[in-house]
Structure formats: C-alpha cells, structure tokens
Scaffold this motif. Structure first.
Motif, PDB file in Angstrom:
ATOM      1  N   LEU A 121       0.831  -1.199   0.000  1.00  0.00           N
ATOM      2  CA  LEU A 121       0.000   0.000   0.000  1.00  0.00           C
ATOM      3  C   LEU A 121       0.871   1.257   0.000  1.00  0.00           C
ATOM      4  CD1 LEU A 121      -2.447  -1.177   2.799  1.00  0.00           C
ATOM      5  CD2 LEU A 121      -2.896  -1.184   0.338  1.00  0.00           C
ATOM      6  N   PHE A 122       0.327   2.325  -0.576  1.00  0.00           N
ATOM      7  CA  PHE A 122       0.944   3.657  -0.550  1.00  0.00           C
ATOM      8  C   PHE A 122       2.367   3.644  -1.118  1.00  0.00           C
ATOM      9  CE2 PHE A 122      -1.924   3.335   3.171  1.00  0.00           C
ATOM     10  CZ  PHE A 122      -2.955   4.111   2.675  1.00  0.00           C
ATOM     11  N   SER A 123       2.506   3.033  -2.294  1.00  0.00           N
ATOM     12  CA  SER A 123       3.818   2.915  -2.925  1.00  0.00           C
ATOM     13  C   SER A 123       4.420   4.263  -3.318  1.00  0.00           C
ATOM     14  CB  SER A 123       3.735   2.001  -4.150  1.00  0.00           C
ATOM     15  OG  SER A 123       5.014   1.809  -4.695  1.00  0.00           O
ATOM     16  N   ARG A 124       3.604   5.162  -3.843  1.00  0.00           N
ATOM     17  CA  ARG A 124       4.155   6.460  -4.279  1.00  0.00           C
ATOM     18  C   ARG A 124       4.831   7.197  -3.131  1.00  0.00           C
ATOM     19  NH1 ARG A 124       2.910   6.954  -9.375  1.00  0.00           N
ATOM     20  NH2 ARG A 124       0.898   6.320 -10.175  1.00  0.00           N
ATOM     21  N   LYS A 125       4.197   7.165  -1.973  1.00  0.00           N
ATOM     22  CA  LYS A 125       4.763   7.830  -0.789  1.00  0.00           C
ATOM     23  C   LYS A 125       6.110   7.198  -0.423  1.00  0.00           C
ATOM     24  CE  LYS A 125       3.583   8.810   4.021  1.00  0.00           C
ATOM     25  NZ  LYS A 125       2.634   8.558   5.098  1.00  0.00           N
ATOM     26  N   ALA A 126       6.170   5.872  -0.398  1.00  0.00           N
ATOM     27  CA  ALA A 126       7.419   5.168  -0.059  1.00  0.00           C
ATOM     28  C   ALA A 126       8.485   5.414  -1.116  1.00  0.00           C
ATOM     29  CB  ALA A 126       7.146   3.676   0.093  1.00  0.00           C
ATOM     30  N   PHE A 127       8.079   5.412  -2.396  1.00  0.00           N
ATOM     31  CA  PHE A 127       9.036   5.646  -3.474  1.00  0.00           C
ATOM     32  C   PHE A 127       9.631   7.043  -3.385  1.00  0.00           C
ATOM     33  CE2 PHE A 127       9.862   7.041  -7.908  1.00  0.00           C
ATOM     34  CZ  PHE A 127      11.025   6.311  -8.086  1.00  0.00           C
ATOM     35  N   GLU A 128       8.824   8.039  -3.097  1.00  0.00           N
ATOM     36  CA  GLU A 128       9.337   9.416  -2.975  1.00  0.00           C
ATOM     37  C   GLU A 128      10.339   9.521  -1.819  1.00  0.00           C
ATOM     38  OE1 GLU A 128       9.122  11.923  -5.088  1.00  0.00           O
ATOM     39  OE2 GLU A 128       7.931  10.608  -6.372  1.00  0.00           O
ATOM     40  N   ARG A 129      10.073   8.836  -0.722  1.00  0.00           N
ATOM     41  CA  ARG A 129      10.995   8.840   0.416  1.00  0.00           C
ATOM     42  C   ARG A 129      12.335   8.208   0.018  1.00  0.00           C
ATOM     43  NH1 ARG A 129       7.655   7.060   4.105  1.00  0.00           N
ATOM     44  NH2 ARG A 129       8.130   4.854   3.904  1.00  0.00           N
ATOM     45  N   LEU A 130      12.286   7.064  -0.647  1.00  0.00           N
ATOM     46  CA  LEU A 130      13.505   6.394  -1.100  1.00  0.00           C
ATOM     47  C   LEU A 130      14.256   7.253  -2.110  1.00  0.00           C
ATOM     48  CD1 LEU A 130      15.411   3.944  -1.442  1.00  0.00           C
ATOM     49  CD2 LEU A 130      13.808   3.105  -3.181  1.00  0.00           C
ATOM     50  N   LYS A 131      13.531   7.778  -3.077  1.00  0.00           N
ATOM     51  CA  LYS A 131      14.152   8.568  -4.140  1.00  0.00           C
ATOM     52  C   LYS A 131      14.848   9.809  -3.577  1.00  0.00           C
ATOM     53  CE  LYS A 131      11.624  10.751  -7.219  1.00  0.00           C
ATOM     54  NZ  LYS A 131      10.770  11.102  -8.357  1.00  0.00           N
ATOM     55  N   SER A 132      14.222  10.507  -2.660  1.00  0.00           N
ATOM     56  CA  SER A 132      14.846  11.718  -2.116  1.00  0.00           C
ATOM     57  C   SER A 132      16.120  11.369  -1.346  1.00  0.00           C
ATOM     58  CB  SER A 132      13.873  12.522  -1.264  1.00  0.00           C
ATOM     59  OG  SER A 132      13.526  11.821  -0.101  1.00  0.00           O
ATOM     60  N   LEU A 133      16.110  10.266  -0.605  1.00  0.00           N
ATOM     61  CA  LEU A 133      17.301   9.832   0.134  1.00  0.00           C
ATOM     62  C   LEU A 133      18.437   9.470  -0.820  1.00  0.00           C
ATOM     63  CD1 LEU A 133      18.355   8.958   3.033  1.00  0.00           C
ATOM     64  CD2 LEU A 133      17.593   6.671   2.400  1.00  0.00           C
ATOM     65  N   VAL A 134      18.132   8.680  -1.840  1.00  0.00           N
ATOM     66  CA  VAL A 134      19.156   8.238  -2.788  1.00  0.00           C
ATOM     67  C   VAL A 134      19.645   9.397  -3.653  1.00  0.00           C
ATOM     68  CG1 VAL A 134      19.567   6.762  -4.811  1.00  0.00           C
ATOM     69  CG2 VAL A 134      18.388   5.848  -2.799  1.00  0.00           C
ATOM     70  N   TYR A 135      18.748  10.229  -4.158  1.00  0.00           N
ATOM     71  CA  TYR A 135      19.152  11.350  -5.002  1.00  0.00           C
ATOM     72  C   TYR A 135      20.059  12.316  -4.241  1.00  0.00           C
ATOM     73  CZ  TYR A 135      16.234  10.367  -9.092  1.00  0.00           C
ATOM     74  OH  TYR A 135      15.693   9.829 -10.234  1.00  0.00           O
TER      75      TYR A 135
END
Length: 130
Positions: free
Chosen positions: A102-116
């Motif tokens: 559930l709520f993949s977009r929210k989790a993806f944005e968190r991961l992406k901001s950390l990695v970027y």
C-alpha cells in the motif's frame, strides 16, 4: 551509502524490508523468485549499484545496475507485483500480502529523495539484496 534489502519469498511474490544504517526506509514488493527469468522473476541476491534514470513512463526513478542477464531493473511505484512489475522493485509503505503493498508512491518518494541526495553529492549508492 549502503542500502540493505532483506527478502522473504512466497510463491505469489517477494516481500522485503529496505534499510539504511539500521533504519527502515520502506518495505518492498517484487515478483516471486523464478530463476532470474526475464519479466517473471525478481533479480538474484547480491550487490548492486543504483543510479538515477529518467523515462517518459516513470519520469525520474532509480535503476539497479549490472544485473546478470537482465536490463532496466528499476525502483518505481507499484502496489501489486504480479500486475505492475516486470522484475523491478517497488517500495511500499505497508505490506498487504505476498507481492502486495500500500501507498507505494509515498514510499518511493521517500527512497528517491534519500538516494538522489546522496548521488547529488557524487557518492555511490550500493544495494545489498539478501
């Protein structure tokens, strides 16, 4: 930066926990393990590097580099591995079943901001899958 993905395998999908320095980033969903077959299996356990990638379909996302016999293994948003993934990894906020979240977009944005943030400082990001 080193990110650890610890998996649990099920016949209908693979669930995981994505952590950095012992802190939870997100849970993950993937296809079940089917001997690294293209488009129907998750990728093998191992060490990989992650880079930024852009496509019209997913916009800015992440790519897992140098995967044996595979290409374009991505991190992108999805809530159902069997319906939305072709070997990629989807971060989710909450697991709801094997290969489901559930709520993949929210989790993806968190991961992406950390990695970027790390990549923008010219540091590498390593993914260890076990």
């Amino acid at each position: 930066m080193v990110i650890h993905l610890t998996r649990t395998y099920f016949p209908d999908g693979t669930n995981g926990k994505l952590e950095c320095e012992g802190k939870l980033i997100a849970y993950t969903i993937e296809l079940p393990w089917k001997n690294n077959e293209k488009r129907v299996s998750c990728i093998p356990e191992g060490r990989y590097f992650i880079r930024k990638r852009y496509s019209d379909k997913f916009k800015w996302h992440l790519e897992v580099m140098v995967v044996s016999n595979r290409s374009f293994i991505l991190f992108h948003a999805a809530n159902n591995a069997l319906k939305e993934l072709n070997g990629c990894i989807a971060p989710v906020t909450k697991l709801s079943g094997p290969g489901l979240g559930l709520f993949s977009r929210k989790a993806f944005e968190r991961l992406k901001s950390l990695v970027y943030k790390t990549l923008d400082q010219n540091e590498s990001v390593e993914l260890i899958i076990q």
